[in-house]
Design a protein around this motif. Structure first.
Motif, PDB file in Angstrom:
ATOM      1  N   MET A 265       0.815  -1.211   0.000  1.00  0.00           N
ATOM      2  CA  MET A 265       0.000   0.000   0.000  1.00  0.00           C
ATOM      3  C   MET A 265       0.852   1.267   0.000  1.00  0.00           C
ATOM      4  SD  MET A 265      -3.022  -1.080  -0.221  1.00  0.00           S
ATOM      5  CE  MET A 265      -3.887   0.448   0.022  1.00  0.00           C
ATOM      6  N   ALA A 266       2.160   1.117   0.144  1.00  0.00           N
ATOM      7  CA  ALA A 266       3.068   2.268   0.079  1.00  0.00           C
ATOM      8  C   ALA A 266       3.594   2.492  -1.330  1.00  0.00           C
ATOM      9  CB  ALA A 266       4.230   2.078   1.047  1.00  0.00           C
ATOM     10  N   HIS A 267       3.081   1.752  -2.306  1.00  0.00           N
ATOM     11  CA  HIS A 267       3.560   1.916  -3.679  1.00  0.00           C
ATOM     12  C   HIS A 267       3.295   3.332  -4.191  1.00  0.00           C
ATOM     13  CE1 HIS A 267       4.724   0.487  -7.666  1.00  0.00           C
ATOM     14  NE2 HIS A 267       3.688   1.142  -8.154  1.00  0.00           N
ATOM     15  N   GLY A 268       2.154   3.890  -3.837  1.00  0.00           N
ATOM     16  CA  GLY A 268       1.860   5.261  -4.255  1.00  0.00           C
ATOM     17  C   GLY A 268       2.850   6.263  -3.691  1.00  0.00           C
ATOM     18  N   GLU A 269       3.314   6.037  -2.474  1.00  0.00           N
ATOM     19  CA  GLU A 269       4.289   6.951  -1.879  1.00  0.00           C
ATOM     20  C   GLU A 269       5.652   6.810  -2.549  1.00  0.00           C
ATOM     21  OE1 GLU A 269       1.087   7.815  -0.236  1.00  0.00           O
ATOM     22  OE2 GLU A 269       1.666   5.700  -0.150  1.00  0.00           O
ATOM     23  N   LEU A 270       5.971   5.647  -3.088  1.00  0.00           N
ATOM     24  CA  LEU A 270       7.205   5.508  -3.870  1.00  0.00           C
ATOM     25  C   LEU A 270       7.115   6.325  -5.162  1.00  0.00           C
ATOM     26  CD1 LEU A 270       7.754   1.677  -3.353  1.00  0.00           C
ATOM     27  CD2 LEU A 270       9.061   3.534  -2.312  1.00  0.00           C
ATOM     28  N   LEU A 329      -2.359 -10.003   5.077  1.00  0.00           N
ATOM     29  CA  LEU A 329      -3.082  -8.995   5.833  1.00  0.00           C
ATOM     30  C   LEU A 329      -2.130  -8.119   6.637  1.00  0.00           C
ATOM     31  CD1 LEU A 329      -5.743  -7.734   6.692  1.00  0.00           C
ATOM     32  CD2 LEU A 329      -5.902  -9.465   8.517  1.00  0.00           C
ATOM     33  N   GLU A 330      -1.161  -8.750   7.315  1.00  0.00           N
ATOM     34  CA  GLU A 330      -0.185  -7.974   8.070  1.00  0.00           C
ATOM     35  C   GLU A 330       0.658  -7.098   7.158  1.00  0.00           C
ATOM     36  OE1 GLU A 330      -0.973 -11.012   8.526  1.00  0.00           O
ATOM     37  OE2 GLU A 330      -1.050 -11.564  10.656  1.00  0.00           O
ATOM     38  N   THR A 331       0.980  -7.605   5.963  1.00  0.00           N
ATOM     39  CA  THR A 331       1.750  -6.814   4.996  1.00  0.00           C
ATOM     40  C   THR A 331       0.968  -5.585   4.559  1.00  0.00           C
ATOM     41  OG1 THR A 331       2.783  -8.846   4.196  1.00  0.00           O
ATOM     42  CG2 THR A 331       2.973  -6.902   2.806  1.00  0.00           C
ATOM     43  N   LEU A 332      -0.318  -5.783   4.305  1.00  0.00           N
ATOM     44  CA  LEU A 332      -1.167  -4.668   3.887  1.00  0.00           C
ATOM     45  C   LEU A 332      -1.203  -3.596   4.962  1.00  0.00           C
ATOM     46  CD1 LEU A 332      -4.604  -4.933   2.132  1.00  0.00           C
ATOM     47  CD2 LEU A 332      -4.363  -3.460   4.113  1.00  0.00           C
ATOM     48  N   LEU A 333      -1.421  -4.013   6.216  1.00  0.00           N
ATOM     49  CA  LEU A 333      -1.513  -3.047   7.304  1.00  0.00           C
ATOM     50  C   LEU A 333      -0.178  -2.343   7.539  1.00  0.00           C
ATOM     51  CD1 LEU A 333      -3.701  -5.078   9.828  1.00  0.00           C
ATOM     52  CD2 LEU A 333      -4.421  -3.177   8.372  1.00  0.00           C
ATOM     53  N   ALA A 334       0.912  -3.096   7.465  1.00  0.00           N
ATOM     54  CA  ALA A 334       2.233  -2.508   7.710  1.00  0.00           C
ATOM     55  C   ALA A 334       2.590  -1.484   6.627  1.00  0.00           C
ATOM     56  CB  ALA A 334       3.292  -3.605   7.773  1.00  0.00           C
ATOM     57  N   PHE A 336       0.522   0.097   4.723  1.00  0.00           N
ATOM     58  CA  PHE A 336      -0.371   1.249   4.837  1.00  0.00           C
ATOM     59  C   PHE A 336       0.153   2.226   5.887  1.00  0.00           C
ATOM     60  CE2 PHE A 336      -4.101   3.318   6.802  1.00  0.00           C
ATOM     61  CZ  PHE A 336      -4.559   4.024   5.702  1.00  0.00           C
ATOM     62  N   GLY A 337       0.617   1.700   7.002  1.00  0.00           N
ATOM     63  CA  GLY A 337       1.215   2.564   8.017  1.00  0.00           C
ATOM     64  C   GLY A 337       2.466   3.255   7.505  1.00  0.00           C
ATOM     65  N   ILE A 338       3.273   2.535   6.736  1.00  0.00           N
ATOM     66  CA  ILE A 338       4.487   3.135   6.166  1.00  0.00           C
ATOM     67  C   ILE A 338       4.121   4.261   5.203  1.00  0.00           C
ATOM     68  CG2 ILE A 338       6.451   2.676   4.644  1.00  0.00           C
ATOM     69  CD1 ILE A 338       6.580  -0.113   5.921  1.00  0.00           C
ATOM     70  N   SER A 339       3.043   4.074   4.439  1.00  0.00           N
ATOM     71  CA  SER A 339       2.619   5.120   3.503  1.00  0.00           C
ATOM     72  C   SER A 339       2.266   6.401   4.242  1.00  0.00           C
ATOM     73  CB  SER A 339       1.429   4.639   2.663  1.00  0.00           C
ATOM     74  OG  SER A 339       0.246   4.561   3.447  1.00  0.00           O
ATOM     75  N   LEU A 340       1.606   6.278   5.406  1.00  0.00           N
ATOM     76  CA  LEU A 340       1.272   7.459   6.197  1.00  0.00           C
ATOM     77  C   LEU A 340       2.536   8.138   6.737  1.00  0.00           C
ATOM     78  CD1 LEU A 340      -1.796   6.120   8.228  1.00  0.00           C
ATOM     79  CD2 LEU A 340      -1.799   7.462   6.115  1.00  0.00           C
ATOM     80  N   VAL A 341       3.511   7.314   7.146  1.00  0.00           N
ATOM     81  CA  VAL A 341       4.773   7.872   7.650  1.00  0.00           C
ATOM     82  C   VAL A 341       5.488   8.639   6.540  1.00  0.00           C
ATOM     83  CG1 VAL A 341       7.058   7.293   8.540  1.00  0.00           C
ATOM     84  CG2 VAL A 341       5.041   6.139   9.455  1.00  0.00           C
TER      85      VAL A 341
END
Length: 530
Positions: A265-270, A329-334, A336-341
């Motif tokens: 989910m952090a792909h957009g932030e990359l 599921l854990e990867t998705l949540l992790a 997603f949190g990285i994207s916010l950071v």
């Protein structure tokens, strides 16, 4: 009332044009400053038909446009700062105490602008003549016909001549002679532009002759069909442009998701990081290098955006994702949190407002294929860039040692590990490669829109849709899905609007996945299910 003023001005202009040689410069300037608007417009039109010796008329027209003309006792005066100038002689003069300011209404301002364009037709600069001819074509005036005929006789530039022919035909639309109006309609019918369509529609509302009405309707039908083709081709090009952006955004995700099954989910932030890396390179060129080097900043920004995003992706994989394999599921949540950071980190460094990234000079402008179809150079460059990146990735996957390891791990991780492939290192390299491609997508996106902390959020969902629709881990499927969704979206937008088009595309993907869960292309291998 406005039409009546135009007709009176045209008639007076024609009369004065026949006897303009009898007017001295002082008389012409004085009439141009007369209180009667029709006389003033007629004098301006008449003066514009004659050679402008010394550029005095051009200067006077500019003074009129700037509201810098005063009149007293039937004579005009031009105010230049603290000085007063006699426009007829160009010498200093004394402004009478009872001088009054000349105030132009919108109609007279249009007359002044048209006269300035008419004077520009004699300019040695072909670009100035083209701009002037375009101005006259947009604001046809029968009083300009003698000038247009005079210029047409000696104009060498084909584009200027074509524009003047259009201006002449548009001016003849208001003629009292039915034959001239028919001839004008026939000429305008060959000019398939939105401006001509609007002009003919306006004339149709005022036309009383049945033959001319029929000719106008026929011309409008022909123009509408031609413009419709331009709109269709424009929609297809816009779809290809959107598809190329989706391809760049989804290409890296196709590698990481297809190889490791990681829902990043952090792909957009990359993507966002690549865009900001481009912005920093631009700032570096603007501050430390000469202006002549600015056009090359994008060439430097491409490898910088790839490297920075790839390094962030490698740190992300080694620091977090490697401990979460097999737990989507854990990867998705992790992630997603990285994207916010990452978003907050960018806000802290660059602020919450968007930053502007300029196009190099060679990416500005566009190529005009049809009157209502212009292809911007920046969009063309992104399409070419997207396919160049696709070709490089395809070559790497098919022809290099790393590509062989990636394909082996994708098809059978356990067997690849048994034959000596370092799967952990391959995972890091592959994730860094996918992240670097996301950085390239950010570099490309910076050329067609603003760069901000939320940039990647606009593309993350569409990227996953492209990967799932094309087939997990399949580059060919990603290409077909990205381009197909891009063209389909733009075609539907023209028919149903942006919101309904988005809904229709989503419904299409849902139905398609229900019928074909493996996507357009299924993953092939010994462990793949039939």
């Amino acid at each position: 009332m406005k039409i009546l003023h135009k007709a009176m001005a045209a008639a007076l202009g024609l009369l004065l044009s026949l006897s303009c040689h009898a007017l001295t410069a002082e008389q012409a300037f004085a009439m141009a400053a007369a209180e009667d608007n029709d006389a003033r417009a007629a004098a301006i039109n008449a003066a514009a038909l004659e050679p402008d010796e010394g550029g005095r008329l051009a200067a006077y027209l500019q003074a009129l446009a700037d509201d810098a003309v005063r009149t007293a006792g039937g004579k005009a005066y031009v105010i230049q700062g603290e000085r007063t100038i006699d426009p007829a002689t160009g010498t200093a003069a004394t402004l009478p105490a009872d001088a009054e300011e000349i105030v132009n209404n919108n109609y007279l301002r249009g007359v002044i602008e048209s006269a300035q364009a008419a004077l520009a037709l004699t300019s040695p600069d072909v670009q100035a003549r083209r701009a002037a001819a375009k101005k006259l074509a947009e604001e046809p005036d029968a009083a300009r016909l003698p000038l247009i005929d005079k210029v047409l006789a000696g104009e060498p530039d084909a584009q200027v001549k074509a524009m003047l022919e259009r201006a002449k035909a548009a001016s003849l639309l208001g003629s009292e002679n039915t034959a001239e109006r028919l001839q004008a309609v026939q000429q305008l019918a060959q000019i398939h532009t939105p401006e001509t369509q609007l002009l003919l529609n306006q004339r149709l509302a005022d036309e009383s002759d049945p033959a001319v009405q029929k000719a106008i309707r026929s011309a409008l039908s022909s123009i509408a069909e031609s413009l419709a083709w331009g709109e269709r081709l424009g929609a297809i090009f816009s779809g290809l442009s959107l598809g190329s952006v989706l391809l760049l955004a989804a290409l890296g995700l196709a590698i990481t998701y297809g190889l490791m099954g990681v829902i990043n989910m952090a792909h957009g932030e990359l993507i966002m990081i690549g865009a900001y890396a481009t912005y920093l390179v631009q700032v570096l060129f603007q501050r430390w290098l000469p202006d002549s080097a600015f056009g090359w900043y994008l060439v430097v920004a491409v490898p910088v955006a790839f490297t920075v995003a790839a390094l962030v992706g490698a740190v992300l994989e080694r620091g977090v994702i490697r401990f979460l394999y097999g737990r989507p599921l854990e990867t998705l949540l992790a992630t997603f949190g990285i994207s916010l950071v990452l978003q907050q980190a960018v806000r802290s460094l660059f602020g919450a407002q968007n930053v502007g990234v300029e196009n190099p000079a060679w990416m500005s402008g566009g190529v005009s294929l049809l009157p209502n179809l212009t292809l911007p150079f920046n969009r063309i460059a992104i399409i070419v860039f997207a396919f160049a990146v696709l070709g490089a990735v395809a070559f790497m996957i098919a022809r290099t040692r790393l590509g062989l390891f990636v394909r082996g791990v994708t098809q059978n991780r356990a067997m690849a590990s048994c034959v000596g492939v370092n799967t952990a290192r391959t995972d890091t390299y592959a994730f860094a490669l996918g992240s670097g491609i996301a950085g390239l997508a950010g570099c490309a996106l910076s050329q067609i829109g603003n760069v901000g902390p939320d940039l990647g959020q606009n593309y993350i969902v569409d990227s996953f849709l492209v990967v799932v629709l094309g087939g997990v881990g399949q580059l060919a499927g990603t290409v077909y899905a990205a381009l197909g969704l891009g063209v389909l979206s733009k075609l539907l937008e023209g028919w149903a609007g942006a919101v309904l088009a988005k809904i229709a595309v989503l419904l299409f993907i849902v139905v398609f996945i229900q019928k074909r869960p493996q996507g357009i292309f299924a993953l092939k291998g010994r462990s793949a299910e039939a």
